[in-house]
Design a protein around this motif. Structure first.
Motif, PDB file in Angstrom:
ATOM      1  N   LEU A 182       0.822  -1.206   0.000  1.00 26.83           N
ATOM      2  CA  LEU A 182       0.000   0.000   0.000  1.00 26.83           C
ATOM      3  C   LEU A 182       0.859   1.261   0.000  1.00 26.83           C
ATOM      4  O   LEU A 182       0.562   2.233  -0.700  1.00 26.83           O
ATOM      5  N   VAL A 183       1.940   1.241   0.796  1.00 30.84           N
ATOM      6  CA  VAL A 183       2.804   2.417   0.885  1.00 30.84           C
ATOM      7  C   VAL A 183       3.523   2.661  -0.430  1.00 30.84           C
ATOM      8  O   VAL A 183       3.543   3.780  -0.957  1.00 30.84           O
ATOM      9  N   VAL A 184       4.144   1.616  -0.973  1.00 27.91           N
ATOM     10  CA  VAL A 184       4.920   1.770  -2.203  1.00 27.91           C
ATOM     11  C   VAL A 184       4.026   2.206  -3.357  1.00 27.91           C
ATOM     12  O   VAL A 184       4.431   3.000  -4.213  1.00 27.91           O
ATOM     13  N   GLN A 185       2.803   1.716  -3.382  1.00 26.80           N
ATOM     14  CA  GLN A 185       1.874   2.081  -4.451  1.00 26.80           C
ATOM     15  C   GLN A 185       1.209   3.433  -4.219  1.00 26.80           C
ATOM     16  O   GLN A 185       0.436   3.895  -5.053  1.00 26.80           O
ATOM     17  N   GLN A 238      20.623   4.705   7.803  1.00 29.76           N
ATOM     18  CA  GLN A 238      20.942   5.026   9.193  1.00 29.76           C
ATOM     19  C   GLN A 238      19.990   6.074   9.750  1.00 29.76           C
ATOM     20  O   GLN A 238      19.602   6.021  10.922  1.00 29.76           O
ATOM     21  N   ARG A 239      19.591   7.036   8.919  1.00 33.13           N
ATOM     22  CA  ARG A 239      18.634   8.044   9.384  1.00 33.13           C
ATOM     23  C   ARG A 239      17.271   7.418   9.655  1.00 33.13           C
ATOM     24  O   ARG A 239      16.580   7.773  10.606  1.00 33.13           O
ATOM     25  N   ILE A 240      16.886   6.467   8.806  1.00 34.48           N
ATOM     26  CA  ILE A 240      15.629   5.758   9.034  1.00 34.48           C
ATOM     27  C   ILE A 240      15.683   5.016  10.364  1.00 34.48           C
ATOM     28  O   ILE A 240      14.731   5.031  11.150  1.00 34.48           O
ATOM     29  N   GLU A 241      16.813   4.365  10.634  1.00 30.84           N
ATOM     30  CA  GLU A 241      16.964   3.611  11.880  1.00 30.84           C
ATOM     31  C   GLU A 241      16.895   4.541  13.087  1.00 30.84           C
ATOM     32  O   GLU A 241      16.257   4.229  14.098  1.00 30.84           O
ATOM     33  N   SER A 242      17.537   5.704  12.992  1.00 31.83           N
ATOM     34  CA  SER A 242      17.522   6.658  14.101  1.00 31.83           C
ATOM     35  C   SER A 242      16.110   7.161  14.374  1.00 31.83           C
ATOM     36  O   SER A 242      15.675   7.246  15.527  1.00 31.83           O
ATOM     37  N   ALA A 243      15.386   7.506  13.310  1.00 33.67           N
ATOM     38  CA  ALA A 243      14.014   7.981  13.479  1.00 33.67           C
ATOM     39  C   ALA A 243      13.135   6.897  14.086  1.00 33.67           C
ATOM     40  O   ALA A 243      12.287   7.168  14.948  1.00 33.67           O
ATOM     41  N   MET A 266       3.171   1.054  12.685  1.00 35.17           N
ATOM     42  CA  MET A 266       3.380   2.392  12.139  1.00 35.17           C
ATOM     43  C   MET A 266       4.856   2.635  11.836  1.00 35.17           C
ATOM     44  O   MET A 266       5.200   3.324  10.870  1.00 35.17           O
ATOM     45  N   THR A 267       5.741   2.057  12.645  1.00 33.57           N
ATOM     46  CA  THR A 267       7.173   2.186  12.374  1.00 33.57           C
ATOM     47  C   THR A 267       7.531   1.491  11.065  1.00 33.57           C
ATOM     48  O   THR A 267       8.358   1.983  10.288  1.00 33.57           O
ATOM     49  N   SER A 268       6.895   0.348  10.804  1.00 34.11           N
ATOM     50  CA  SER A 268       7.122  -0.340   9.526  1.00 34.11           C
ATOM     51  C   SER A 268       6.692   0.539   8.359  1.00 34.11           C
ATOM     52  O   SER A 268       7.364   0.609   7.324  1.00 34.11           O
ATOM     53  N   ILE A 269       5.573   1.243   8.524  1.00 37.30           N
ATOM     54  CA  ILE A 269       5.104   2.157   7.479  1.00 37.30           C
ATOM     55  C   ILE A 269       6.096   3.300   7.296  1.00 37.30           C
ATOM     56  O   ILE A 269       6.425   3.695   6.167  1.00 37.30           O
ATOM     57  N   LEU A 270       6.592   3.851   8.427  1.00 40.16           N
ATOM     58  CA  LEU A 270       7.572   4.938   8.354  1.00 40.16           C
ATOM     59  C   LEU A 270       8.805   4.509   7.565  1.00 40.16           C
ATOM     60  O   LEU A 270       9.306   5.256   6.708  1.00 40.16           O
ATOM     61  N   GLU A 272       9.061   2.200   5.266  1.00 40.33           N
ATOM     62  CA  GLU A 272       8.757   2.047   3.847  1.00 40.33           C
ATOM     63  C   GLU A 272       8.605   3.401   3.158  1.00 40.33           C
ATOM     64  O   GLU A 272       9.065   3.597   2.029  1.00 40.33           O
ATOM     65  N   ARG A 273       7.957   4.353   3.830  1.00 41.64           N
ATOM     66  CA  ARG A 273       7.773   5.677   3.226  1.00 41.64           C
ATOM     67  C   ARG A 273       9.113   6.374   3.023  1.00 41.64           C
ATOM     68  O   ARG A 273       9.365   6.984   1.984  1.00 41.64           O
ATOM     69  N   MET A 274       9.982   6.299   4.028  1.00 47.90           N
ATOM     70  CA  MET A 274      11.277   6.966   3.917  1.00 47.90           C
ATOM     71  C   MET A 274      12.184   6.272   2.905  1.00 47.90           C
ATOM     72  O   MET A 274      13.068   6.891   2.318  1.00 47.90           O
ATOM     73  N   THR A 275      11.973   4.986   2.705  1.00 47.32           N
ATOM     74  CA  THR A 275      12.811   4.234   1.769  1.00 47.32           C
ATOM     75  C   THR A 275      12.333   4.378   0.330  1.00 47.32           C
ATOM     76  O   THR A 275      13.133   4.587  -0.591  1.00 47.32           O
ATOM     77  N   HIS A 276      11.010   4.284   0.136  1.00 44.21           N
ATOM     78  CA  HIS A 276      10.482   4.173  -1.223  1.00 44.21           C
ATOM     79  C   HIS A 276       9.700   5.395  -1.705  1.00 44.21           C
ATOM     80  O   HIS A 276       9.499   5.551  -2.905  1.00 44.21           O
TER      81      HIS A 276
END
Length: 329
Positions: A182-185, A238-243, A266-270, A272-276
């Motif tokens: 859902l996030v990637v799409q 690394q920034r994703i991990e810190s957040a 919600m962290t999993s969604i975060l 994916e959003r920051m990555t993709h």
């Protein structure tokens, strides 16, 4: 006659080893997918009791031994230590509600409305599970903040032909995979996600102001320290991990298992959003807002902490300097 010469090899001194950070340790352990089981037994008066567990593992084939670990702080430690046995019920994908029920600290009678039957040893066996193992207690070992229970399987059976319920990176795998799609799409809108973040973490901040220990507030502050210390040189990952650590620390401080599970999702969604979807550049302008969250938590100022988080989320969306994934990495 000559003697062989031996040379002492100089031994390197002990290297400085950084202490293991509990929150990061938990996150990295989450990289290993596990099945989900409900472990059941009977208390001192014969009532069925149980809890959700993903630490189940096989130990030996001859004799047939299995194990699970239980937090020493669990209210059911006495029942398992004093009981004569236990049953391990392996859950299917369709039984995610059972997993949540037996994981909740708010439900007094976990078995109310649950279909189960006593096994040959008298242990509670839940209907329609993928498999069940009824065990006698073989051994119990002390291990840090957990007890390790080893059981000898006396009876076992298979039931449902469904797929297993799998836990991965803080969420059920079927849910995590669906959310990622859902996030990637782009099918989860920013406005809806922002509202979800505000509602969920606002509630957790209010709970943390009432329930958090000083050590848990220290963990929130350390997460902020790490973000500020490494923001300029960190890669996107690394920034994703810190957040993620910042939000996970808030969730831990709230002391609500159901909300913690939602926060992990919600962290999993975060991630994916920051990555993709919206990889962003470092944001030093947000440092004061995170500091204000910590300051308000220390003062047990729930309204102030929620207001700071609300402003943080608003600025993240409104002023984010978006970069391409290649540039951000």
């Amino acid at each position: 006659m000559t003697q062989a010469m031996t040379h002492a090899v100089p031994q390197a001194g002990p290297a400085a080893v950084a202490p293991i950070e509990p929150m990061l340790f938990r996150q990295l352990l989450g990289c290993f997918p596990t099945g989900v089981a409900v472990i059941t037994t009977r208390d001192a008066v014969g009532r069925p009791v149980g809890l959700t567990c993903n630490s189940f593992s096989s130990v030996s084939l001859e004799p047939p031994l299995v194990l699970f670990s239980l937090r020493k702080a669990s209210s059911l430690v006495g029942a398992f230590r004093e009981g004569e046995g236990f049953a391990i019920n392996i859950l299917s994908q369709r039984q995610d509600a059972l997993s949540g029920r037996f994981a909740s600290s708010r439900i007094a009678d976990k078995f109310e409305g649950v279909a189960w039957r006593p096994g040959p040893l008298g242990m509670p066996v839940i209907d329609d599970c993928l498999a069940s193992f009824e065990c006698s207690v073989h051994a119990c070992h002390d291990a840090g903040d957990h007890h390790i229970f080893i059981g000898e399987v006396k009876h076992m059976g298979g039931g449902s032909a469904d797929h297993a319920l799998v836990f991965y990176k803080g969420a059920y795998m079927m849910l995590a995979e669906s959310l990622r799609t859902l996030v990637v799409q782009g099918r989860l809108g920013s406005a809806d996600l922002d509202e979800a973040y505000r509602t969920l973490y606002g509630t957790l901040l209010r709970l943390a102001c009432d329930r958090a220990t000083d050590a848990e507030l220290d963990a929130v502050e350390k997460a902020v320290d790490d973000i500020e210390r490494h923001q300029g040189t960190d890669t996107l990952a690394q920034r994703i991990e810190s957040a993620s650590r910042f939000f996970c620390a808030i969730a831990d401080a709230g002391h609500n298992e159901a909300l913690m599970l939602m926060a992990q999702t919600m962290t999993s969604i975060l991630r994916e959003r920051m990555t993709h979807v919206i990889p962003v550049l470092p944001r030093p302008d947000l440092f004061p807002l995170r500091r204000r969250v910590v300051h308000c938590l220390r003062r047990r100022d729930a309204d102030g902490a929620v207001a700071a988080l609300d402003e943080l989320i608003t600025k993240l969306r409104k002023d984010a300097p978006v970069a391409s994934p290649a540039a951000a990495a």
